[in-house]
Design a protein around this motif. Structure first.
Motif, short mmCIF file in Angstrom:
data_model
loop_
_atom_site.label_atom_id
_atom_site.label_comp_id
_atom_site.label_asym_id
_atom_site.label_seq_id
_atom_site.Cartn_x
_atom_site.Cartn_y
_atom_site.Cartn_z
N PRO A 322 0.76 -1.23 -0.03
CA PRO A 322 -0.01 0.05 -0.10
C PRO A 322 0.65 1.44 -0.03
CG PRO A 322 -0.60 -1.56 1.65
CD PRO A 322 0.42 -1.95 1.21
N ARG A 323 0.15 2.37 -0.04
CA ARG A 323 0.98 3.55 -0.24
C ARG A 323 1.57 4.32 0.94
NH1 ARG A 323 3.97 6.88 -0.35
NH2 ARG A 323 4.17 8.87 -1.67
N THR A 324 0.73 4.05 2.14
CA THR A 324 1.01 4.68 3.23
C THR A 324 1.85 3.90 4.52
OG1 THR A 324 -1.17 4.61 4.52
CG2 THR A 324 -1.05 6.52 2.83
N THR A 325 2.49 4.42 5.25
CA THR A 325 2.99 3.76 6.45
C THR A 325 1.92 2.88 7.14
OG1 THR A 325 3.00 5.85 7.74
CG2 THR A 325 4.85 5.25 6.57
N TRP A 326 0.83 3.70 7.24
CA TRP A 326 -0.33 3.16 8.20
C TRP A 326 -1.02 2.00 7.49
CZ3 TRP A 326 -2.22 8.87 7.67
CH2 TRP A 326 -1.48 9.75 8.30
N ASP A 327 -0.85 1.97 6.23
CA ASP A 327 -1.37 0.66 5.55
C ASP A 327 -0.30 -0.47 5.47
OD1 ASP A 327 -3.99 1.42 5.40
OD2 ASP A 327 -3.30 2.69 3.62
N GLN A 328 1.05 -0.14 5.17
CA GLN A 328 2.20 -0.78 5.09
C GLN A 328 2.29 -1.63 6.48
OE1 GLN A 328 5.71 1.25 3.62
NE2 GLN A 328 4.71 1.95 1.74
N VAL A 329 2.07 -0.96 7.49
CA VAL A 329 2.26 -1.67 8.89
C VAL A 329 1.46 -2.57 9.01
CG1 VAL A 329 0.73 -0.47 10.31
CG2 VAL A 329 3.15 -1.14 11.13
N LYS A 330 0.37 -2.88 8.12
CA LYS A 330 -0.59 -3.99 8.34
C LYS A 330 -0.33 -5.16 7.37
CE LYS A 330 -4.15 -0.31 9.32
NZ LYS A 330 -5.42 -0.02 8.76
N VAL A 331 0.80 -4.93 6.60
CA VAL A 331 0.97 -6.13 5.67
C VAL A 331 2.05 -7.04 6.04
CG1 VAL A 331 1.80 -6.73 3.45
CG2 VAL A 331 0.49 -4.47 3.67
N GLY A 332 1.67 -8.39 5.83
CA GLY A 332 2.85 -9.32 6.29
C GLY A 332 2.67 -9.84 7.64
N THR A 333 3.98 -10.19 8.35
CA THR A 333 3.99 -10.73 9.54
C THR A 333 4.73 -9.72 10.50
OG1 THR A 333 4.09 -12.93 8.41
CG2 THR A 333 4.77 -12.52 10.87
#
Length: 391
Positions: A322-333
């Motif tokens: 995703p584009r933002t840090t707020w969404d990237q932190v939810k991706v993966g483990t």
């Protein structure tokens, strides 16, 4: 006798009263102004306070940048959606016009046959279907005419639905554009305020500020070096354990022969299937960006903001973030700081307004802030929020 009286001389008006009055007025005025003139100037901020304020402003600008990134992504997506809908509306309109022409041909044919009234009226009716539902007219319509009317009604209803969707999409687009402008102004204001604070520093204060920055960087490096030693120790322990397992004899049961040693699997070719292979692609891309400027809202290739860099780096490995840090932190483990591996994403501050790519040894590659360039730096330079392994 009156003639021997000393004549009374008339003296001109003395300025004594006027001068005294003016002097008193001046004293009174000066007395009233004295407290203001003698008031102590506001205490000058310490360099440490300025540093904290500038850090806070940069962090707030980082939050606003993430809001801008999110609004820009929404705006771009909504603009594409509106474009598709408007294209569909135009197509539907063309189809409706074609249906109208077909119905018009029926009316013209009936006109030539002398049956003008009902069919001609049909062309101008608000709802041709309602009109044709009248049984006395339906009986006069051929099957082709009934199909044409039904087709016209279907297309008109679809066009109305798409026009309504276009209206709602345009409203959402307007809202996204408003948020985009607001976030942009906020970023610009925060950065301008930080620059103003720094510009007010004297040469001596700037030197002091640089010293504080060097001290903070040195402390962050010490922590990174400690993590590098711990990682090296873990890797060595794992290697020794693996060698010991290989060297240990395999017990055999009575009456059976010792098992033949298994053939080791062929080495991985790094075709992108393993996390290590993907991480290698990520780090290769990130290292190639070192030296490029931080620009808020940028996604490359000549400049980046923090989440724009991480998104582009993982895209190079075939993974969409995703584009933002707020969404990237939810991706993966989620992973602990002690368990970080190269390629992992490290997020900073409680507001998750910054992110970097872990390269090992307690270091990362990141796009730091306005005025700086993509570079390697200790992950301990900022307070860590958490980390994730994207794939």
């Amino acid at each position: 006798m009156a003639s021997h009286r000393k004549p009374r001389t008339t003296r001109p008006h003395s300025p004594a009263v006027g001068v005294t009055t003016a002097a008193l007025a001046s004293v009174t005025l000066l007395s009233a102004q004295a407290p203001s003139a003698q008031a102590a100037p506001a205490p000058r901020q310490s360099v440490e306070d300025v540093q904290k304020q500038v850090d806070r402003l940069y962090r707030e600008a980082g939050v606003a940048t993430q809001k801008y990134d999110r609004a820009k992504e929404a705006t771009d997506g909504q603009r594409r959606k509106v474009g598709r809908i408007l294209d569909d509306v135009a197509k539907r309109t063309a189809e409706i016009n074609e249906s109208r022409r077909e119905l018009g041909s029926f009316a013209a044919a009936q006109y030539r046959a002398g049956a003008v009234g009902p069919t001609a009226t049909l062309i101008f009716a608000d709802s041709p279907q309602d009109y044709f539902e009248q049984s006395h007219l339906m009986d006069r319509l051929t099957e082709r005419q009934r199909t044409a009317v039904a087709d016209y009604e279907t297309k008109r209803a679809a066009a109305a639905k798409e026009r309504a969707a276009a209206t709602k999409s345009l409203e959402r687009l307007t809202a996204s554009q408003t948020e985009l402008r607001t976030s942009k102004r906020t970023v610009q204001d925060k950065l301008a305020e930080a620059r103003t604070l720094l510009d007010r520093l004297t040469a001596e204060e700037k030197t002091r500020l640089e010293k504080l920055e060097r001290e903070r960087e040195a402390e962050a490096r010490r922590k990174a070096e400690a993590q590098a030693k711990a990682e090296k120790a873990r890797a060595e322990a794992a290697r020794q354990k693996e060698e010991a397992a290989k060297a240990a004899p395999t017990p055999s049961r009575p009456g059976t022969s010792a098992p033949k040693p298994s053939t080791p699997p062929p080495p991985s070719t790094g075709g992108g299937s393993s996390y290590a292979a993907k991480a290698a692609d990520v780090l290769a891309f990130a290292r190639a960006q070192i030296g490029k400027p931080y620009v808020w809202g940028a996604t490359g290739p000549s400049s980046y903001d923090c989440s724009g860099l991480t998104q582009a780096a993982w895209r190079a490995a075939g993974v969409t973030l995703p584009r933002t840090t707020w969404d990237q932190v939810k991706v993966g483990t989620r992973v602990a700081t002690a368990d970080l591996q190269p390629g992992d994403l490290v997020f900073f501050y409680d507001d998750i307004s910054h992110v970097g790519i872990y390269i090992g040894g307690g270091k990362m590659i990141h796009a730091p802030k306005p005025g700086a360039y993509v570079r390697e730096e200790s992950i301990y330079y900022m307070p860590i929020y958490g980390s994730v392994r994207p794939a």
